[in-house]
Design an enzyme around this catalytic site. Structure first.
Site, PDB file in Angstrom:
ATOM      1  N   ARG A  21       0.840  -1.198   0.000  1.00 26.42           N
ATOM      2  CA  ARG A  21       0.000   0.000   0.000  1.00 26.42           C
ATOM      3  C   ARG A  21       0.878   1.251   0.000  1.00 26.42           C
ATOM      4  NH1 ARG A  21      -0.792   4.816   2.390  1.00 26.42           N
ATOM      5  NH2 ARG A  21      -0.530   3.904   4.472  1.00 26.42           N
ATOM      6  N   ASP A  22       1.451   1.580   1.149  1.00 29.80           N
ATOM      7  CA  ASP A  22       2.269   2.793   1.245  1.00 29.80           C
ATOM      8  C   ASP A  22       3.529   2.674   0.402  1.00 29.80           C
ATOM      9  OD1 ASP A  22       3.059   5.274   2.032  1.00 29.80           O
ATOM     10  OD2 ASP A  22       3.515   4.754   4.087  1.00 29.80           O
ATOM     11  N   HIS A 213       3.869   4.504  12.696  1.00 31.38           N
ATOM     12  CA  HIS A 213       4.152   4.382  11.260  1.00 31.38           C
ATOM     13  C   HIS A 213       5.273   5.374  10.955  1.00 31.38           C
ATOM     14  CE1 HIS A 213       2.922   4.039   6.900  1.00 31.38           C
ATOM     15  NE2 HIS A 213       3.548   5.209   6.884  1.00 31.38           N
ATOM     16  N   HIS A 215       8.878   6.788   9.073  1.00 29.06           N
ATOM     17  CA  HIS A 215       9.661   6.858   7.841  1.00 29.06           C
ATOM     18  C   HIS A 215      11.125   7.104   8.190  1.00 29.06           C
ATOM     19  CE1 HIS A 215       6.440   7.343   4.557  1.00 29.06           C
ATOM     20  NE2 HIS A 215       5.829   6.941   5.657  1.00 29.06           N
ATOM     21  N   CYS A 246       4.502   9.392   0.601  1.00 32.50           N
ATOM     22  CA  CYS A 246       3.194   9.929   0.229  1.00 32.50           C
ATOM     23  C   CYS A 246       3.310  10.766  -1.042  1.00 32.50           C
ATOM     24  CB  CYS A 246       2.649  10.787   1.376  1.00 32.50           C
ATOM     25  SG  CYS A 246       1.081  11.598   0.972  1.00 32.50           S
ATOM     26  N   ASN A 255       9.445   4.339   3.997  1.00 33.49           N
ATOM     27  CA  ASN A 255       9.153   3.886   5.350  1.00 33.49           C
ATOM     28  C   ASN A 255      10.371   3.192   5.948  1.00 33.49           C
ATOM     29  OD1 ASN A 255       6.684   4.163   3.820  1.00 33.49           O
ATOM     30  ND2 ASN A 255       5.633   3.127   5.464  1.00 33.49           N
TER      31      ASN A 255
END
Length: 318
Positions: A21-22, A213, A215, A246, A255
């Site tokens: 996803r990310d 979460h 990075h 993002c 991440n």
């Protein structure tokens, strides 16, 4: 949140894999659904139980994730596999309701500017929309989870107003959301503000199960993990090979890396249930799929006690 109800030691740490996803949302090379499914199956085989698979965002906004339903339908689950996805609006919730999703993640940014860039609405509009999304997920038997983006700083506004953070989290709590992810969207988290934010939220909302979460934009991602552990956090997002970022935030990069996090935790005496060598194999597969080198470090060096033949390297002369 977890399907596995067996008791855990205080050394157990859950890693939530967010690479498909990310990790992939910012990649221009479109990965076919079949390859995504194969990578996800390999993640599950490595011992990863919790996966944020995709996002039910507009396919026009993020073409890479247009295959969300197809990918979810193709995954070979184990009994304890728990699959999540971002569900940013009611349209996304309607799509998610037709799948086998376990958890739907509601999202809002603690930054007004970033929320408008990322979700095309104000913080207030996002909060006002939570109830309808949550109700649609509830009707479909999907757990409601919460996330706050730019929780540790915004590239447009700078430091985050804690009042905005509390306003969002309080709205989640009123909907019965018990699992909250704090998103370090552009790597602005530091050991100091991670500690301060976690302590403030725990004091104000003691029943919340927090996830970080993080990075590695400025190279302190794993240092922030250590602080999170010290503050009692036992749930962290990570992305295969360090993928991520993002597309709607300036300066966003990857991440923290799943394999690097597994290595750090295991070498620090924590349990994850993840096979490090199999996790490295997943990262190498993702690298081949994207046809570019990934930034993970342990995927290059291997486990600490990986040994090599002495004649594999030259001997110094002179």
């Amino acid at each position: 949140m977890s399907k596995d109800a067996s008791p855990r030691s205080d050394k157990w740490v859950d890693i939530i894999e967010v690479g498909t996803r990310d990790g992939l949302q910012i990649e221009k090379k479109l990965i076919p659904a079949a390859e995504k499914i194969a990578i996800l199956d390999a993640m599950i085989a490595s011992g990863i139980r919790l996966i944020e698979v995709t996002s039910f965002v507009s396919p026009k906004a993020v073409p890479q994730l247009a295959d969300a339903a197809e990918v979810l339908a193709g995954i070979a689950r184990r009994d304890d596999t728990y699959l999540m996805a971002l569900v940013p609006n009611v349209r996304g919730a309607d799509r998610a309701a037709e799948t086998s999703l376990d958890g739907g993640v509601l999202l809002c940014s603690a930054s007004e500017t970033h929320n408008r860039k990322n979700l095309n609405r104000s913080i207030g509009e996002s909060i006002d929309g939570f109830a309808a999304i949550a109700e649609r997920l509830r009707e479909a038997g999907i757990d409601r989870l919460g996330a706050v983006a730019t929780a540790f700083g915004c590239p447009f506004e700078g430091e985050i107003d804690q009042a905005n953070m509390f306003r969002i989290v309080r709205a989640y709590a009123e909907l019965g959301v018990k699992h909250l992810t704090l998103g370090d969207t552009t790597g602005m988290a530091t050991p100091a503000n991670v500690r301060a934010t976690v302590r403030a939220l725990k004091a104000e909302f003691p029943g919340l199960d927090l996830c970080l979460h993080l990075h590695n934009t400025r190279g302190v991602g794993l240092a922030n993990v250590i602080v999170g552990l010290e503050e009692g956090v036992r749930r962290f997002d990570a992305s295969v090979g360090g993928l991520g970022g993002c597309p709607f935030a300036a300066g966003a990069t990857g991440n923290i890396c799943t394999e690097d996090l597994v290595y750090l935790l295991q070498e620090s005496g924590y349990e994850t249930g993840i096979d490090l060598c199999k996790s490295i194999d997943v990262a190498l597969r993702m690298e081949r799929a994207l046809e570019k080198p990934l930034v993970g470090q342990v995927m290059r060096a291997g486990p600490r006690l990986t040994l090599h033949a002495a004649d594999a390297v030259p001997t110094a002369a002179g």
